[in-house]
Design an enzyme around this catalytic site. Structure first.
Site, PDB file in Angstrom:
ATOM      1  N   SER A   1     -64.577  31.862 -18.777  1.00  0.00           N
ATOM      2  CA  SER A   1     -64.308  31.208 -17.498  1.00  0.00           C
ATOM      3  C   SER A   1     -64.397  32.211 -16.339  1.00  0.00           C
ATOM      4  CB  SER A   1     -62.913  30.571 -17.577  1.00  0.00           C
ATOM      5  OG  SER A   1     -62.423  30.240 -16.322  1.00  0.00           O
TER       6      SER A   1
ATOM      7  N   LYS B   1     -67.966  32.916 -13.666  1.00  0.00           N
ATOM      8  CA  LYS B   1     -67.840  32.725 -12.204  1.00  0.00           C
ATOM      9  C   LYS B   1     -68.143  34.013 -11.444  1.00  0.00           C
ATOM     10  CE  LYS B   1     -63.774  30.974 -12.759  1.00  0.00           C
ATOM     11  NZ  LYS B   1     -62.490  30.315 -12.875  1.00  0.00           N
TER      12      LYS B   1
ATOM     13  N   ASP C   1     -67.369  25.204 -15.760  1.00  0.00           N
ATOM     14  CA  ASP C   1     -66.009  25.769 -15.796  1.00  0.00           C
ATOM     15  C   ASP C   1     -64.994  24.794 -15.197  1.00  0.00           C
ATOM     16  OD1 ASP C   1     -64.079  27.974 -16.248  1.00  0.00           O
ATOM     17  OD2 ASP C   1     -63.890  27.856 -14.072  1.00  0.00           O
TER      18      ASP C   1
ATOM     19  N   HIS D   1     -60.673  39.479  -9.031  1.00  0.00           N
ATOM     20  CA  HIS D   1     -60.142  38.257  -9.619  1.00  0.00           C
ATOM     21  C   HIS D   1     -58.816  38.596 -10.269  1.00  0.00           C
ATOM     22  CE1 HIS D   1     -60.916  34.154 -11.066  1.00  0.00           C
ATOM     23  NE2 HIS D   1     -60.151  34.493 -12.099  1.00  0.00           N
TER      24      HIS D   1
ATOM     25  N   ARG E   1     -58.747  22.089 -20.345  1.00  0.00           N
ATOM     26  CA  ARG E   1     -57.879  23.098 -20.977  1.00  0.00           C
ATOM     27  C   ARG E   1     -56.469  23.018 -20.435  1.00  0.00           C
ATOM     28  NH1 ARG E   1     -60.466  28.375 -19.351  1.00  0.00           N
ATOM     29  NH2 ARG E   1     -58.715  29.345 -20.396  1.00  0.00           N
TER      30      ARG E   1
END
Ligand code: URA
Length: 408
Positions: free
Chosen positions: A183, A187, A161, A82, A168
């Site tokens: 967040s 995930k 999320d 990520h 956000r």
């Protein structure tokens, strides 16, 4: 319990109980808590922060808001990566085929672009017919068949999320370390991989602006991972200048292919090698030096390139018909000297305004537009040399991109 007391408590810097977090966040999903109340709570969290206990509880609440993916039926170590988001970041397109060509399974659910930062799913959609929405069964079958899969995150995975991130994004509460950690880690844990590599971007074009914050986020994500029995490794990489020469969807896919084909060796190549070797080292429990040899070998042998093409056809993509706009505008240097910096944020914003991203949630992307950097940091330039080329369609404007180049 009521939401106003919960907001007040956080505003007064007091720790929220698990029940209070559930009341607020699940209430937001169920629409018993309003947008303006959740916005206010998020801002209080942004300013006051969260304790580890609150963060761990919130990760769990996020994960439990939807389904989780069970990859245990698939043989071998499953890895995931990520990035916290940047400009020109197409590392997934390069790294996943490298790893899969080395027999390491990569199961990746990716996102779309946000603001000036691009998203892997938008890039893949620049390839005509490429299928980004896969069912759970299709996702698992592709992982089994070719050792890699990249799809858009399903609606059932951490749905909390999705709604909190969207809020956000429009309430100036994206840049909160606890909220970023919750967040990302919810995930990654829900996606089921055994080992996770997170590339934390720091700099002008990133969400995290300084190294200190990056280190806090890094330690926090490692602690969350270890609580769930996942090995997490974080790299911290620079995002002051764009990653690679290309920004914009089809341009970025073309650059990823050039890297896999061994034709380009730039800052993108270096970062891809670094991330991939860390992932190989984690997956195979070998030294970084050994892992590096394997990674470079996968590019040099052409195996990673072959795997990329196999992946694109598996998901129906027609790579030969991907379009990059024919309309080009060259931006010339007004002075001579050495390029000291190229502002990633500015380049990302220009590409966005040319149409490569969305300003509003429902905007349509123009996949063939973007920015190609003809020169990079450290290059010497003369007056009238081309600094960059804008690829445009409907919008013909340079948006003052020359200001992105600092030349001394
Ligand atoms: N990436 C995410 O998935 N979430 C964040 O909050 C920031 C970056």
């Amino acid at each position: 319990m009521n939401i106003i007391d919960i907001i007040n408590k956080k505003r007064n810097n007091l720790e929220l109980s698990r029940e209070e977090l559930e009341f607020a966040f699940n209430g937001y999903s169920n629409k018993t808590v309003e947008d303006y109340q959740m916005s206010s709570l998020l801002m209080a969290i942004c300013i006051r922060g969260m304790s580890d206990r609150e963060i761990f509880d919130l990760v769990d609440i996020f994960i439990k808001s939807g389904e989780t993916l069970d990859l245990s039926g698939i043989e071998g170590v499953k890895v995931d990566k990520h990035s916290t988001g940047g400009v020109g970041d197409k590392t997934t397109l390069v790294i996943a085929p490298i790893l899969a060509s080395l027999g390491i399974k990569v199961a990746k659910m990716s996102g779309r672009g946000l603001g000036h930062t691009g998203g892997t799913i938008d890039k893949l959609e620049a390839i005509p017919n490429f299928k980004v929405n896969l069912t759970k069964d299709e996702f698992l079958k592709e992982l089994e068949d070719i050792g890699m899969v990249v799809s858009s995150q399903t609606d059932s995975l951490v749905p909390l999320d999705k709604v909190i991130y969207a809020l956000r994004d429009v309430t100036a509460t994206v840049e909160s370390i606890p909220l970023i950690a919750v967040s990302i880690m919810s995930k990654k844990i829900a996606s089921g991989a055994d080992k996770i590599l997170i590339d934390i971007k720091v700099g002008k074009g990133a969400l995290i602006k300084n190294r200190n914050d990056a280190n806090v986020l890094k330690d926090l994500m490692i602690r969350i991972g270890s609580f769930y029995g996942k090995e997490v490794k974080c790299l911290i990489s620079n995002m002051d200048m764009p990653l690679g020469f290309c920004v914009g969807n089809a341009l970025e896919v073309a650059e990823a292919i050039a890297i896999l084909d061994g034709k380009v060796k730039n800052n993108l190549y270096n970062l891809c090698i670094e991330i991939a070797m860390n992932m190989v080292s984690m997956a195979n429990s070998i030294s970084l030096m050994e892992a590096r040899k394997k990674v470079v070998g996968a590019i040099e042998s052409g195996e990673a390139y072959k795997k990329f093409m196999e992946f694109i056809s598996y998901q129906n993509g027609d790579i030969n018909n991907m379009l990059i706009s024919n309309n080009k505008m060259e931006i010339k240097s007004l002075k001579s000297g050495v390029i000291k910096s190229i502002d990633a944020l500015k380049v990302g914003e220009v590409s966005l305004h040319l149409g490569s991203g969305r300003v509003k949630k429902d905007d349509k992307i123009d996949y063939g537009v973007g920015v190609f950097l003809n020169k990079t940091v450290g290059d010497r330039v003369a007056v009238n040399d081309t600094l960059c080329t804008l690829y445009y369609n409907k919008v013909k404007d340079d948006f003052g991109i020359i200001e992105a180049f600092e030349i001394e």
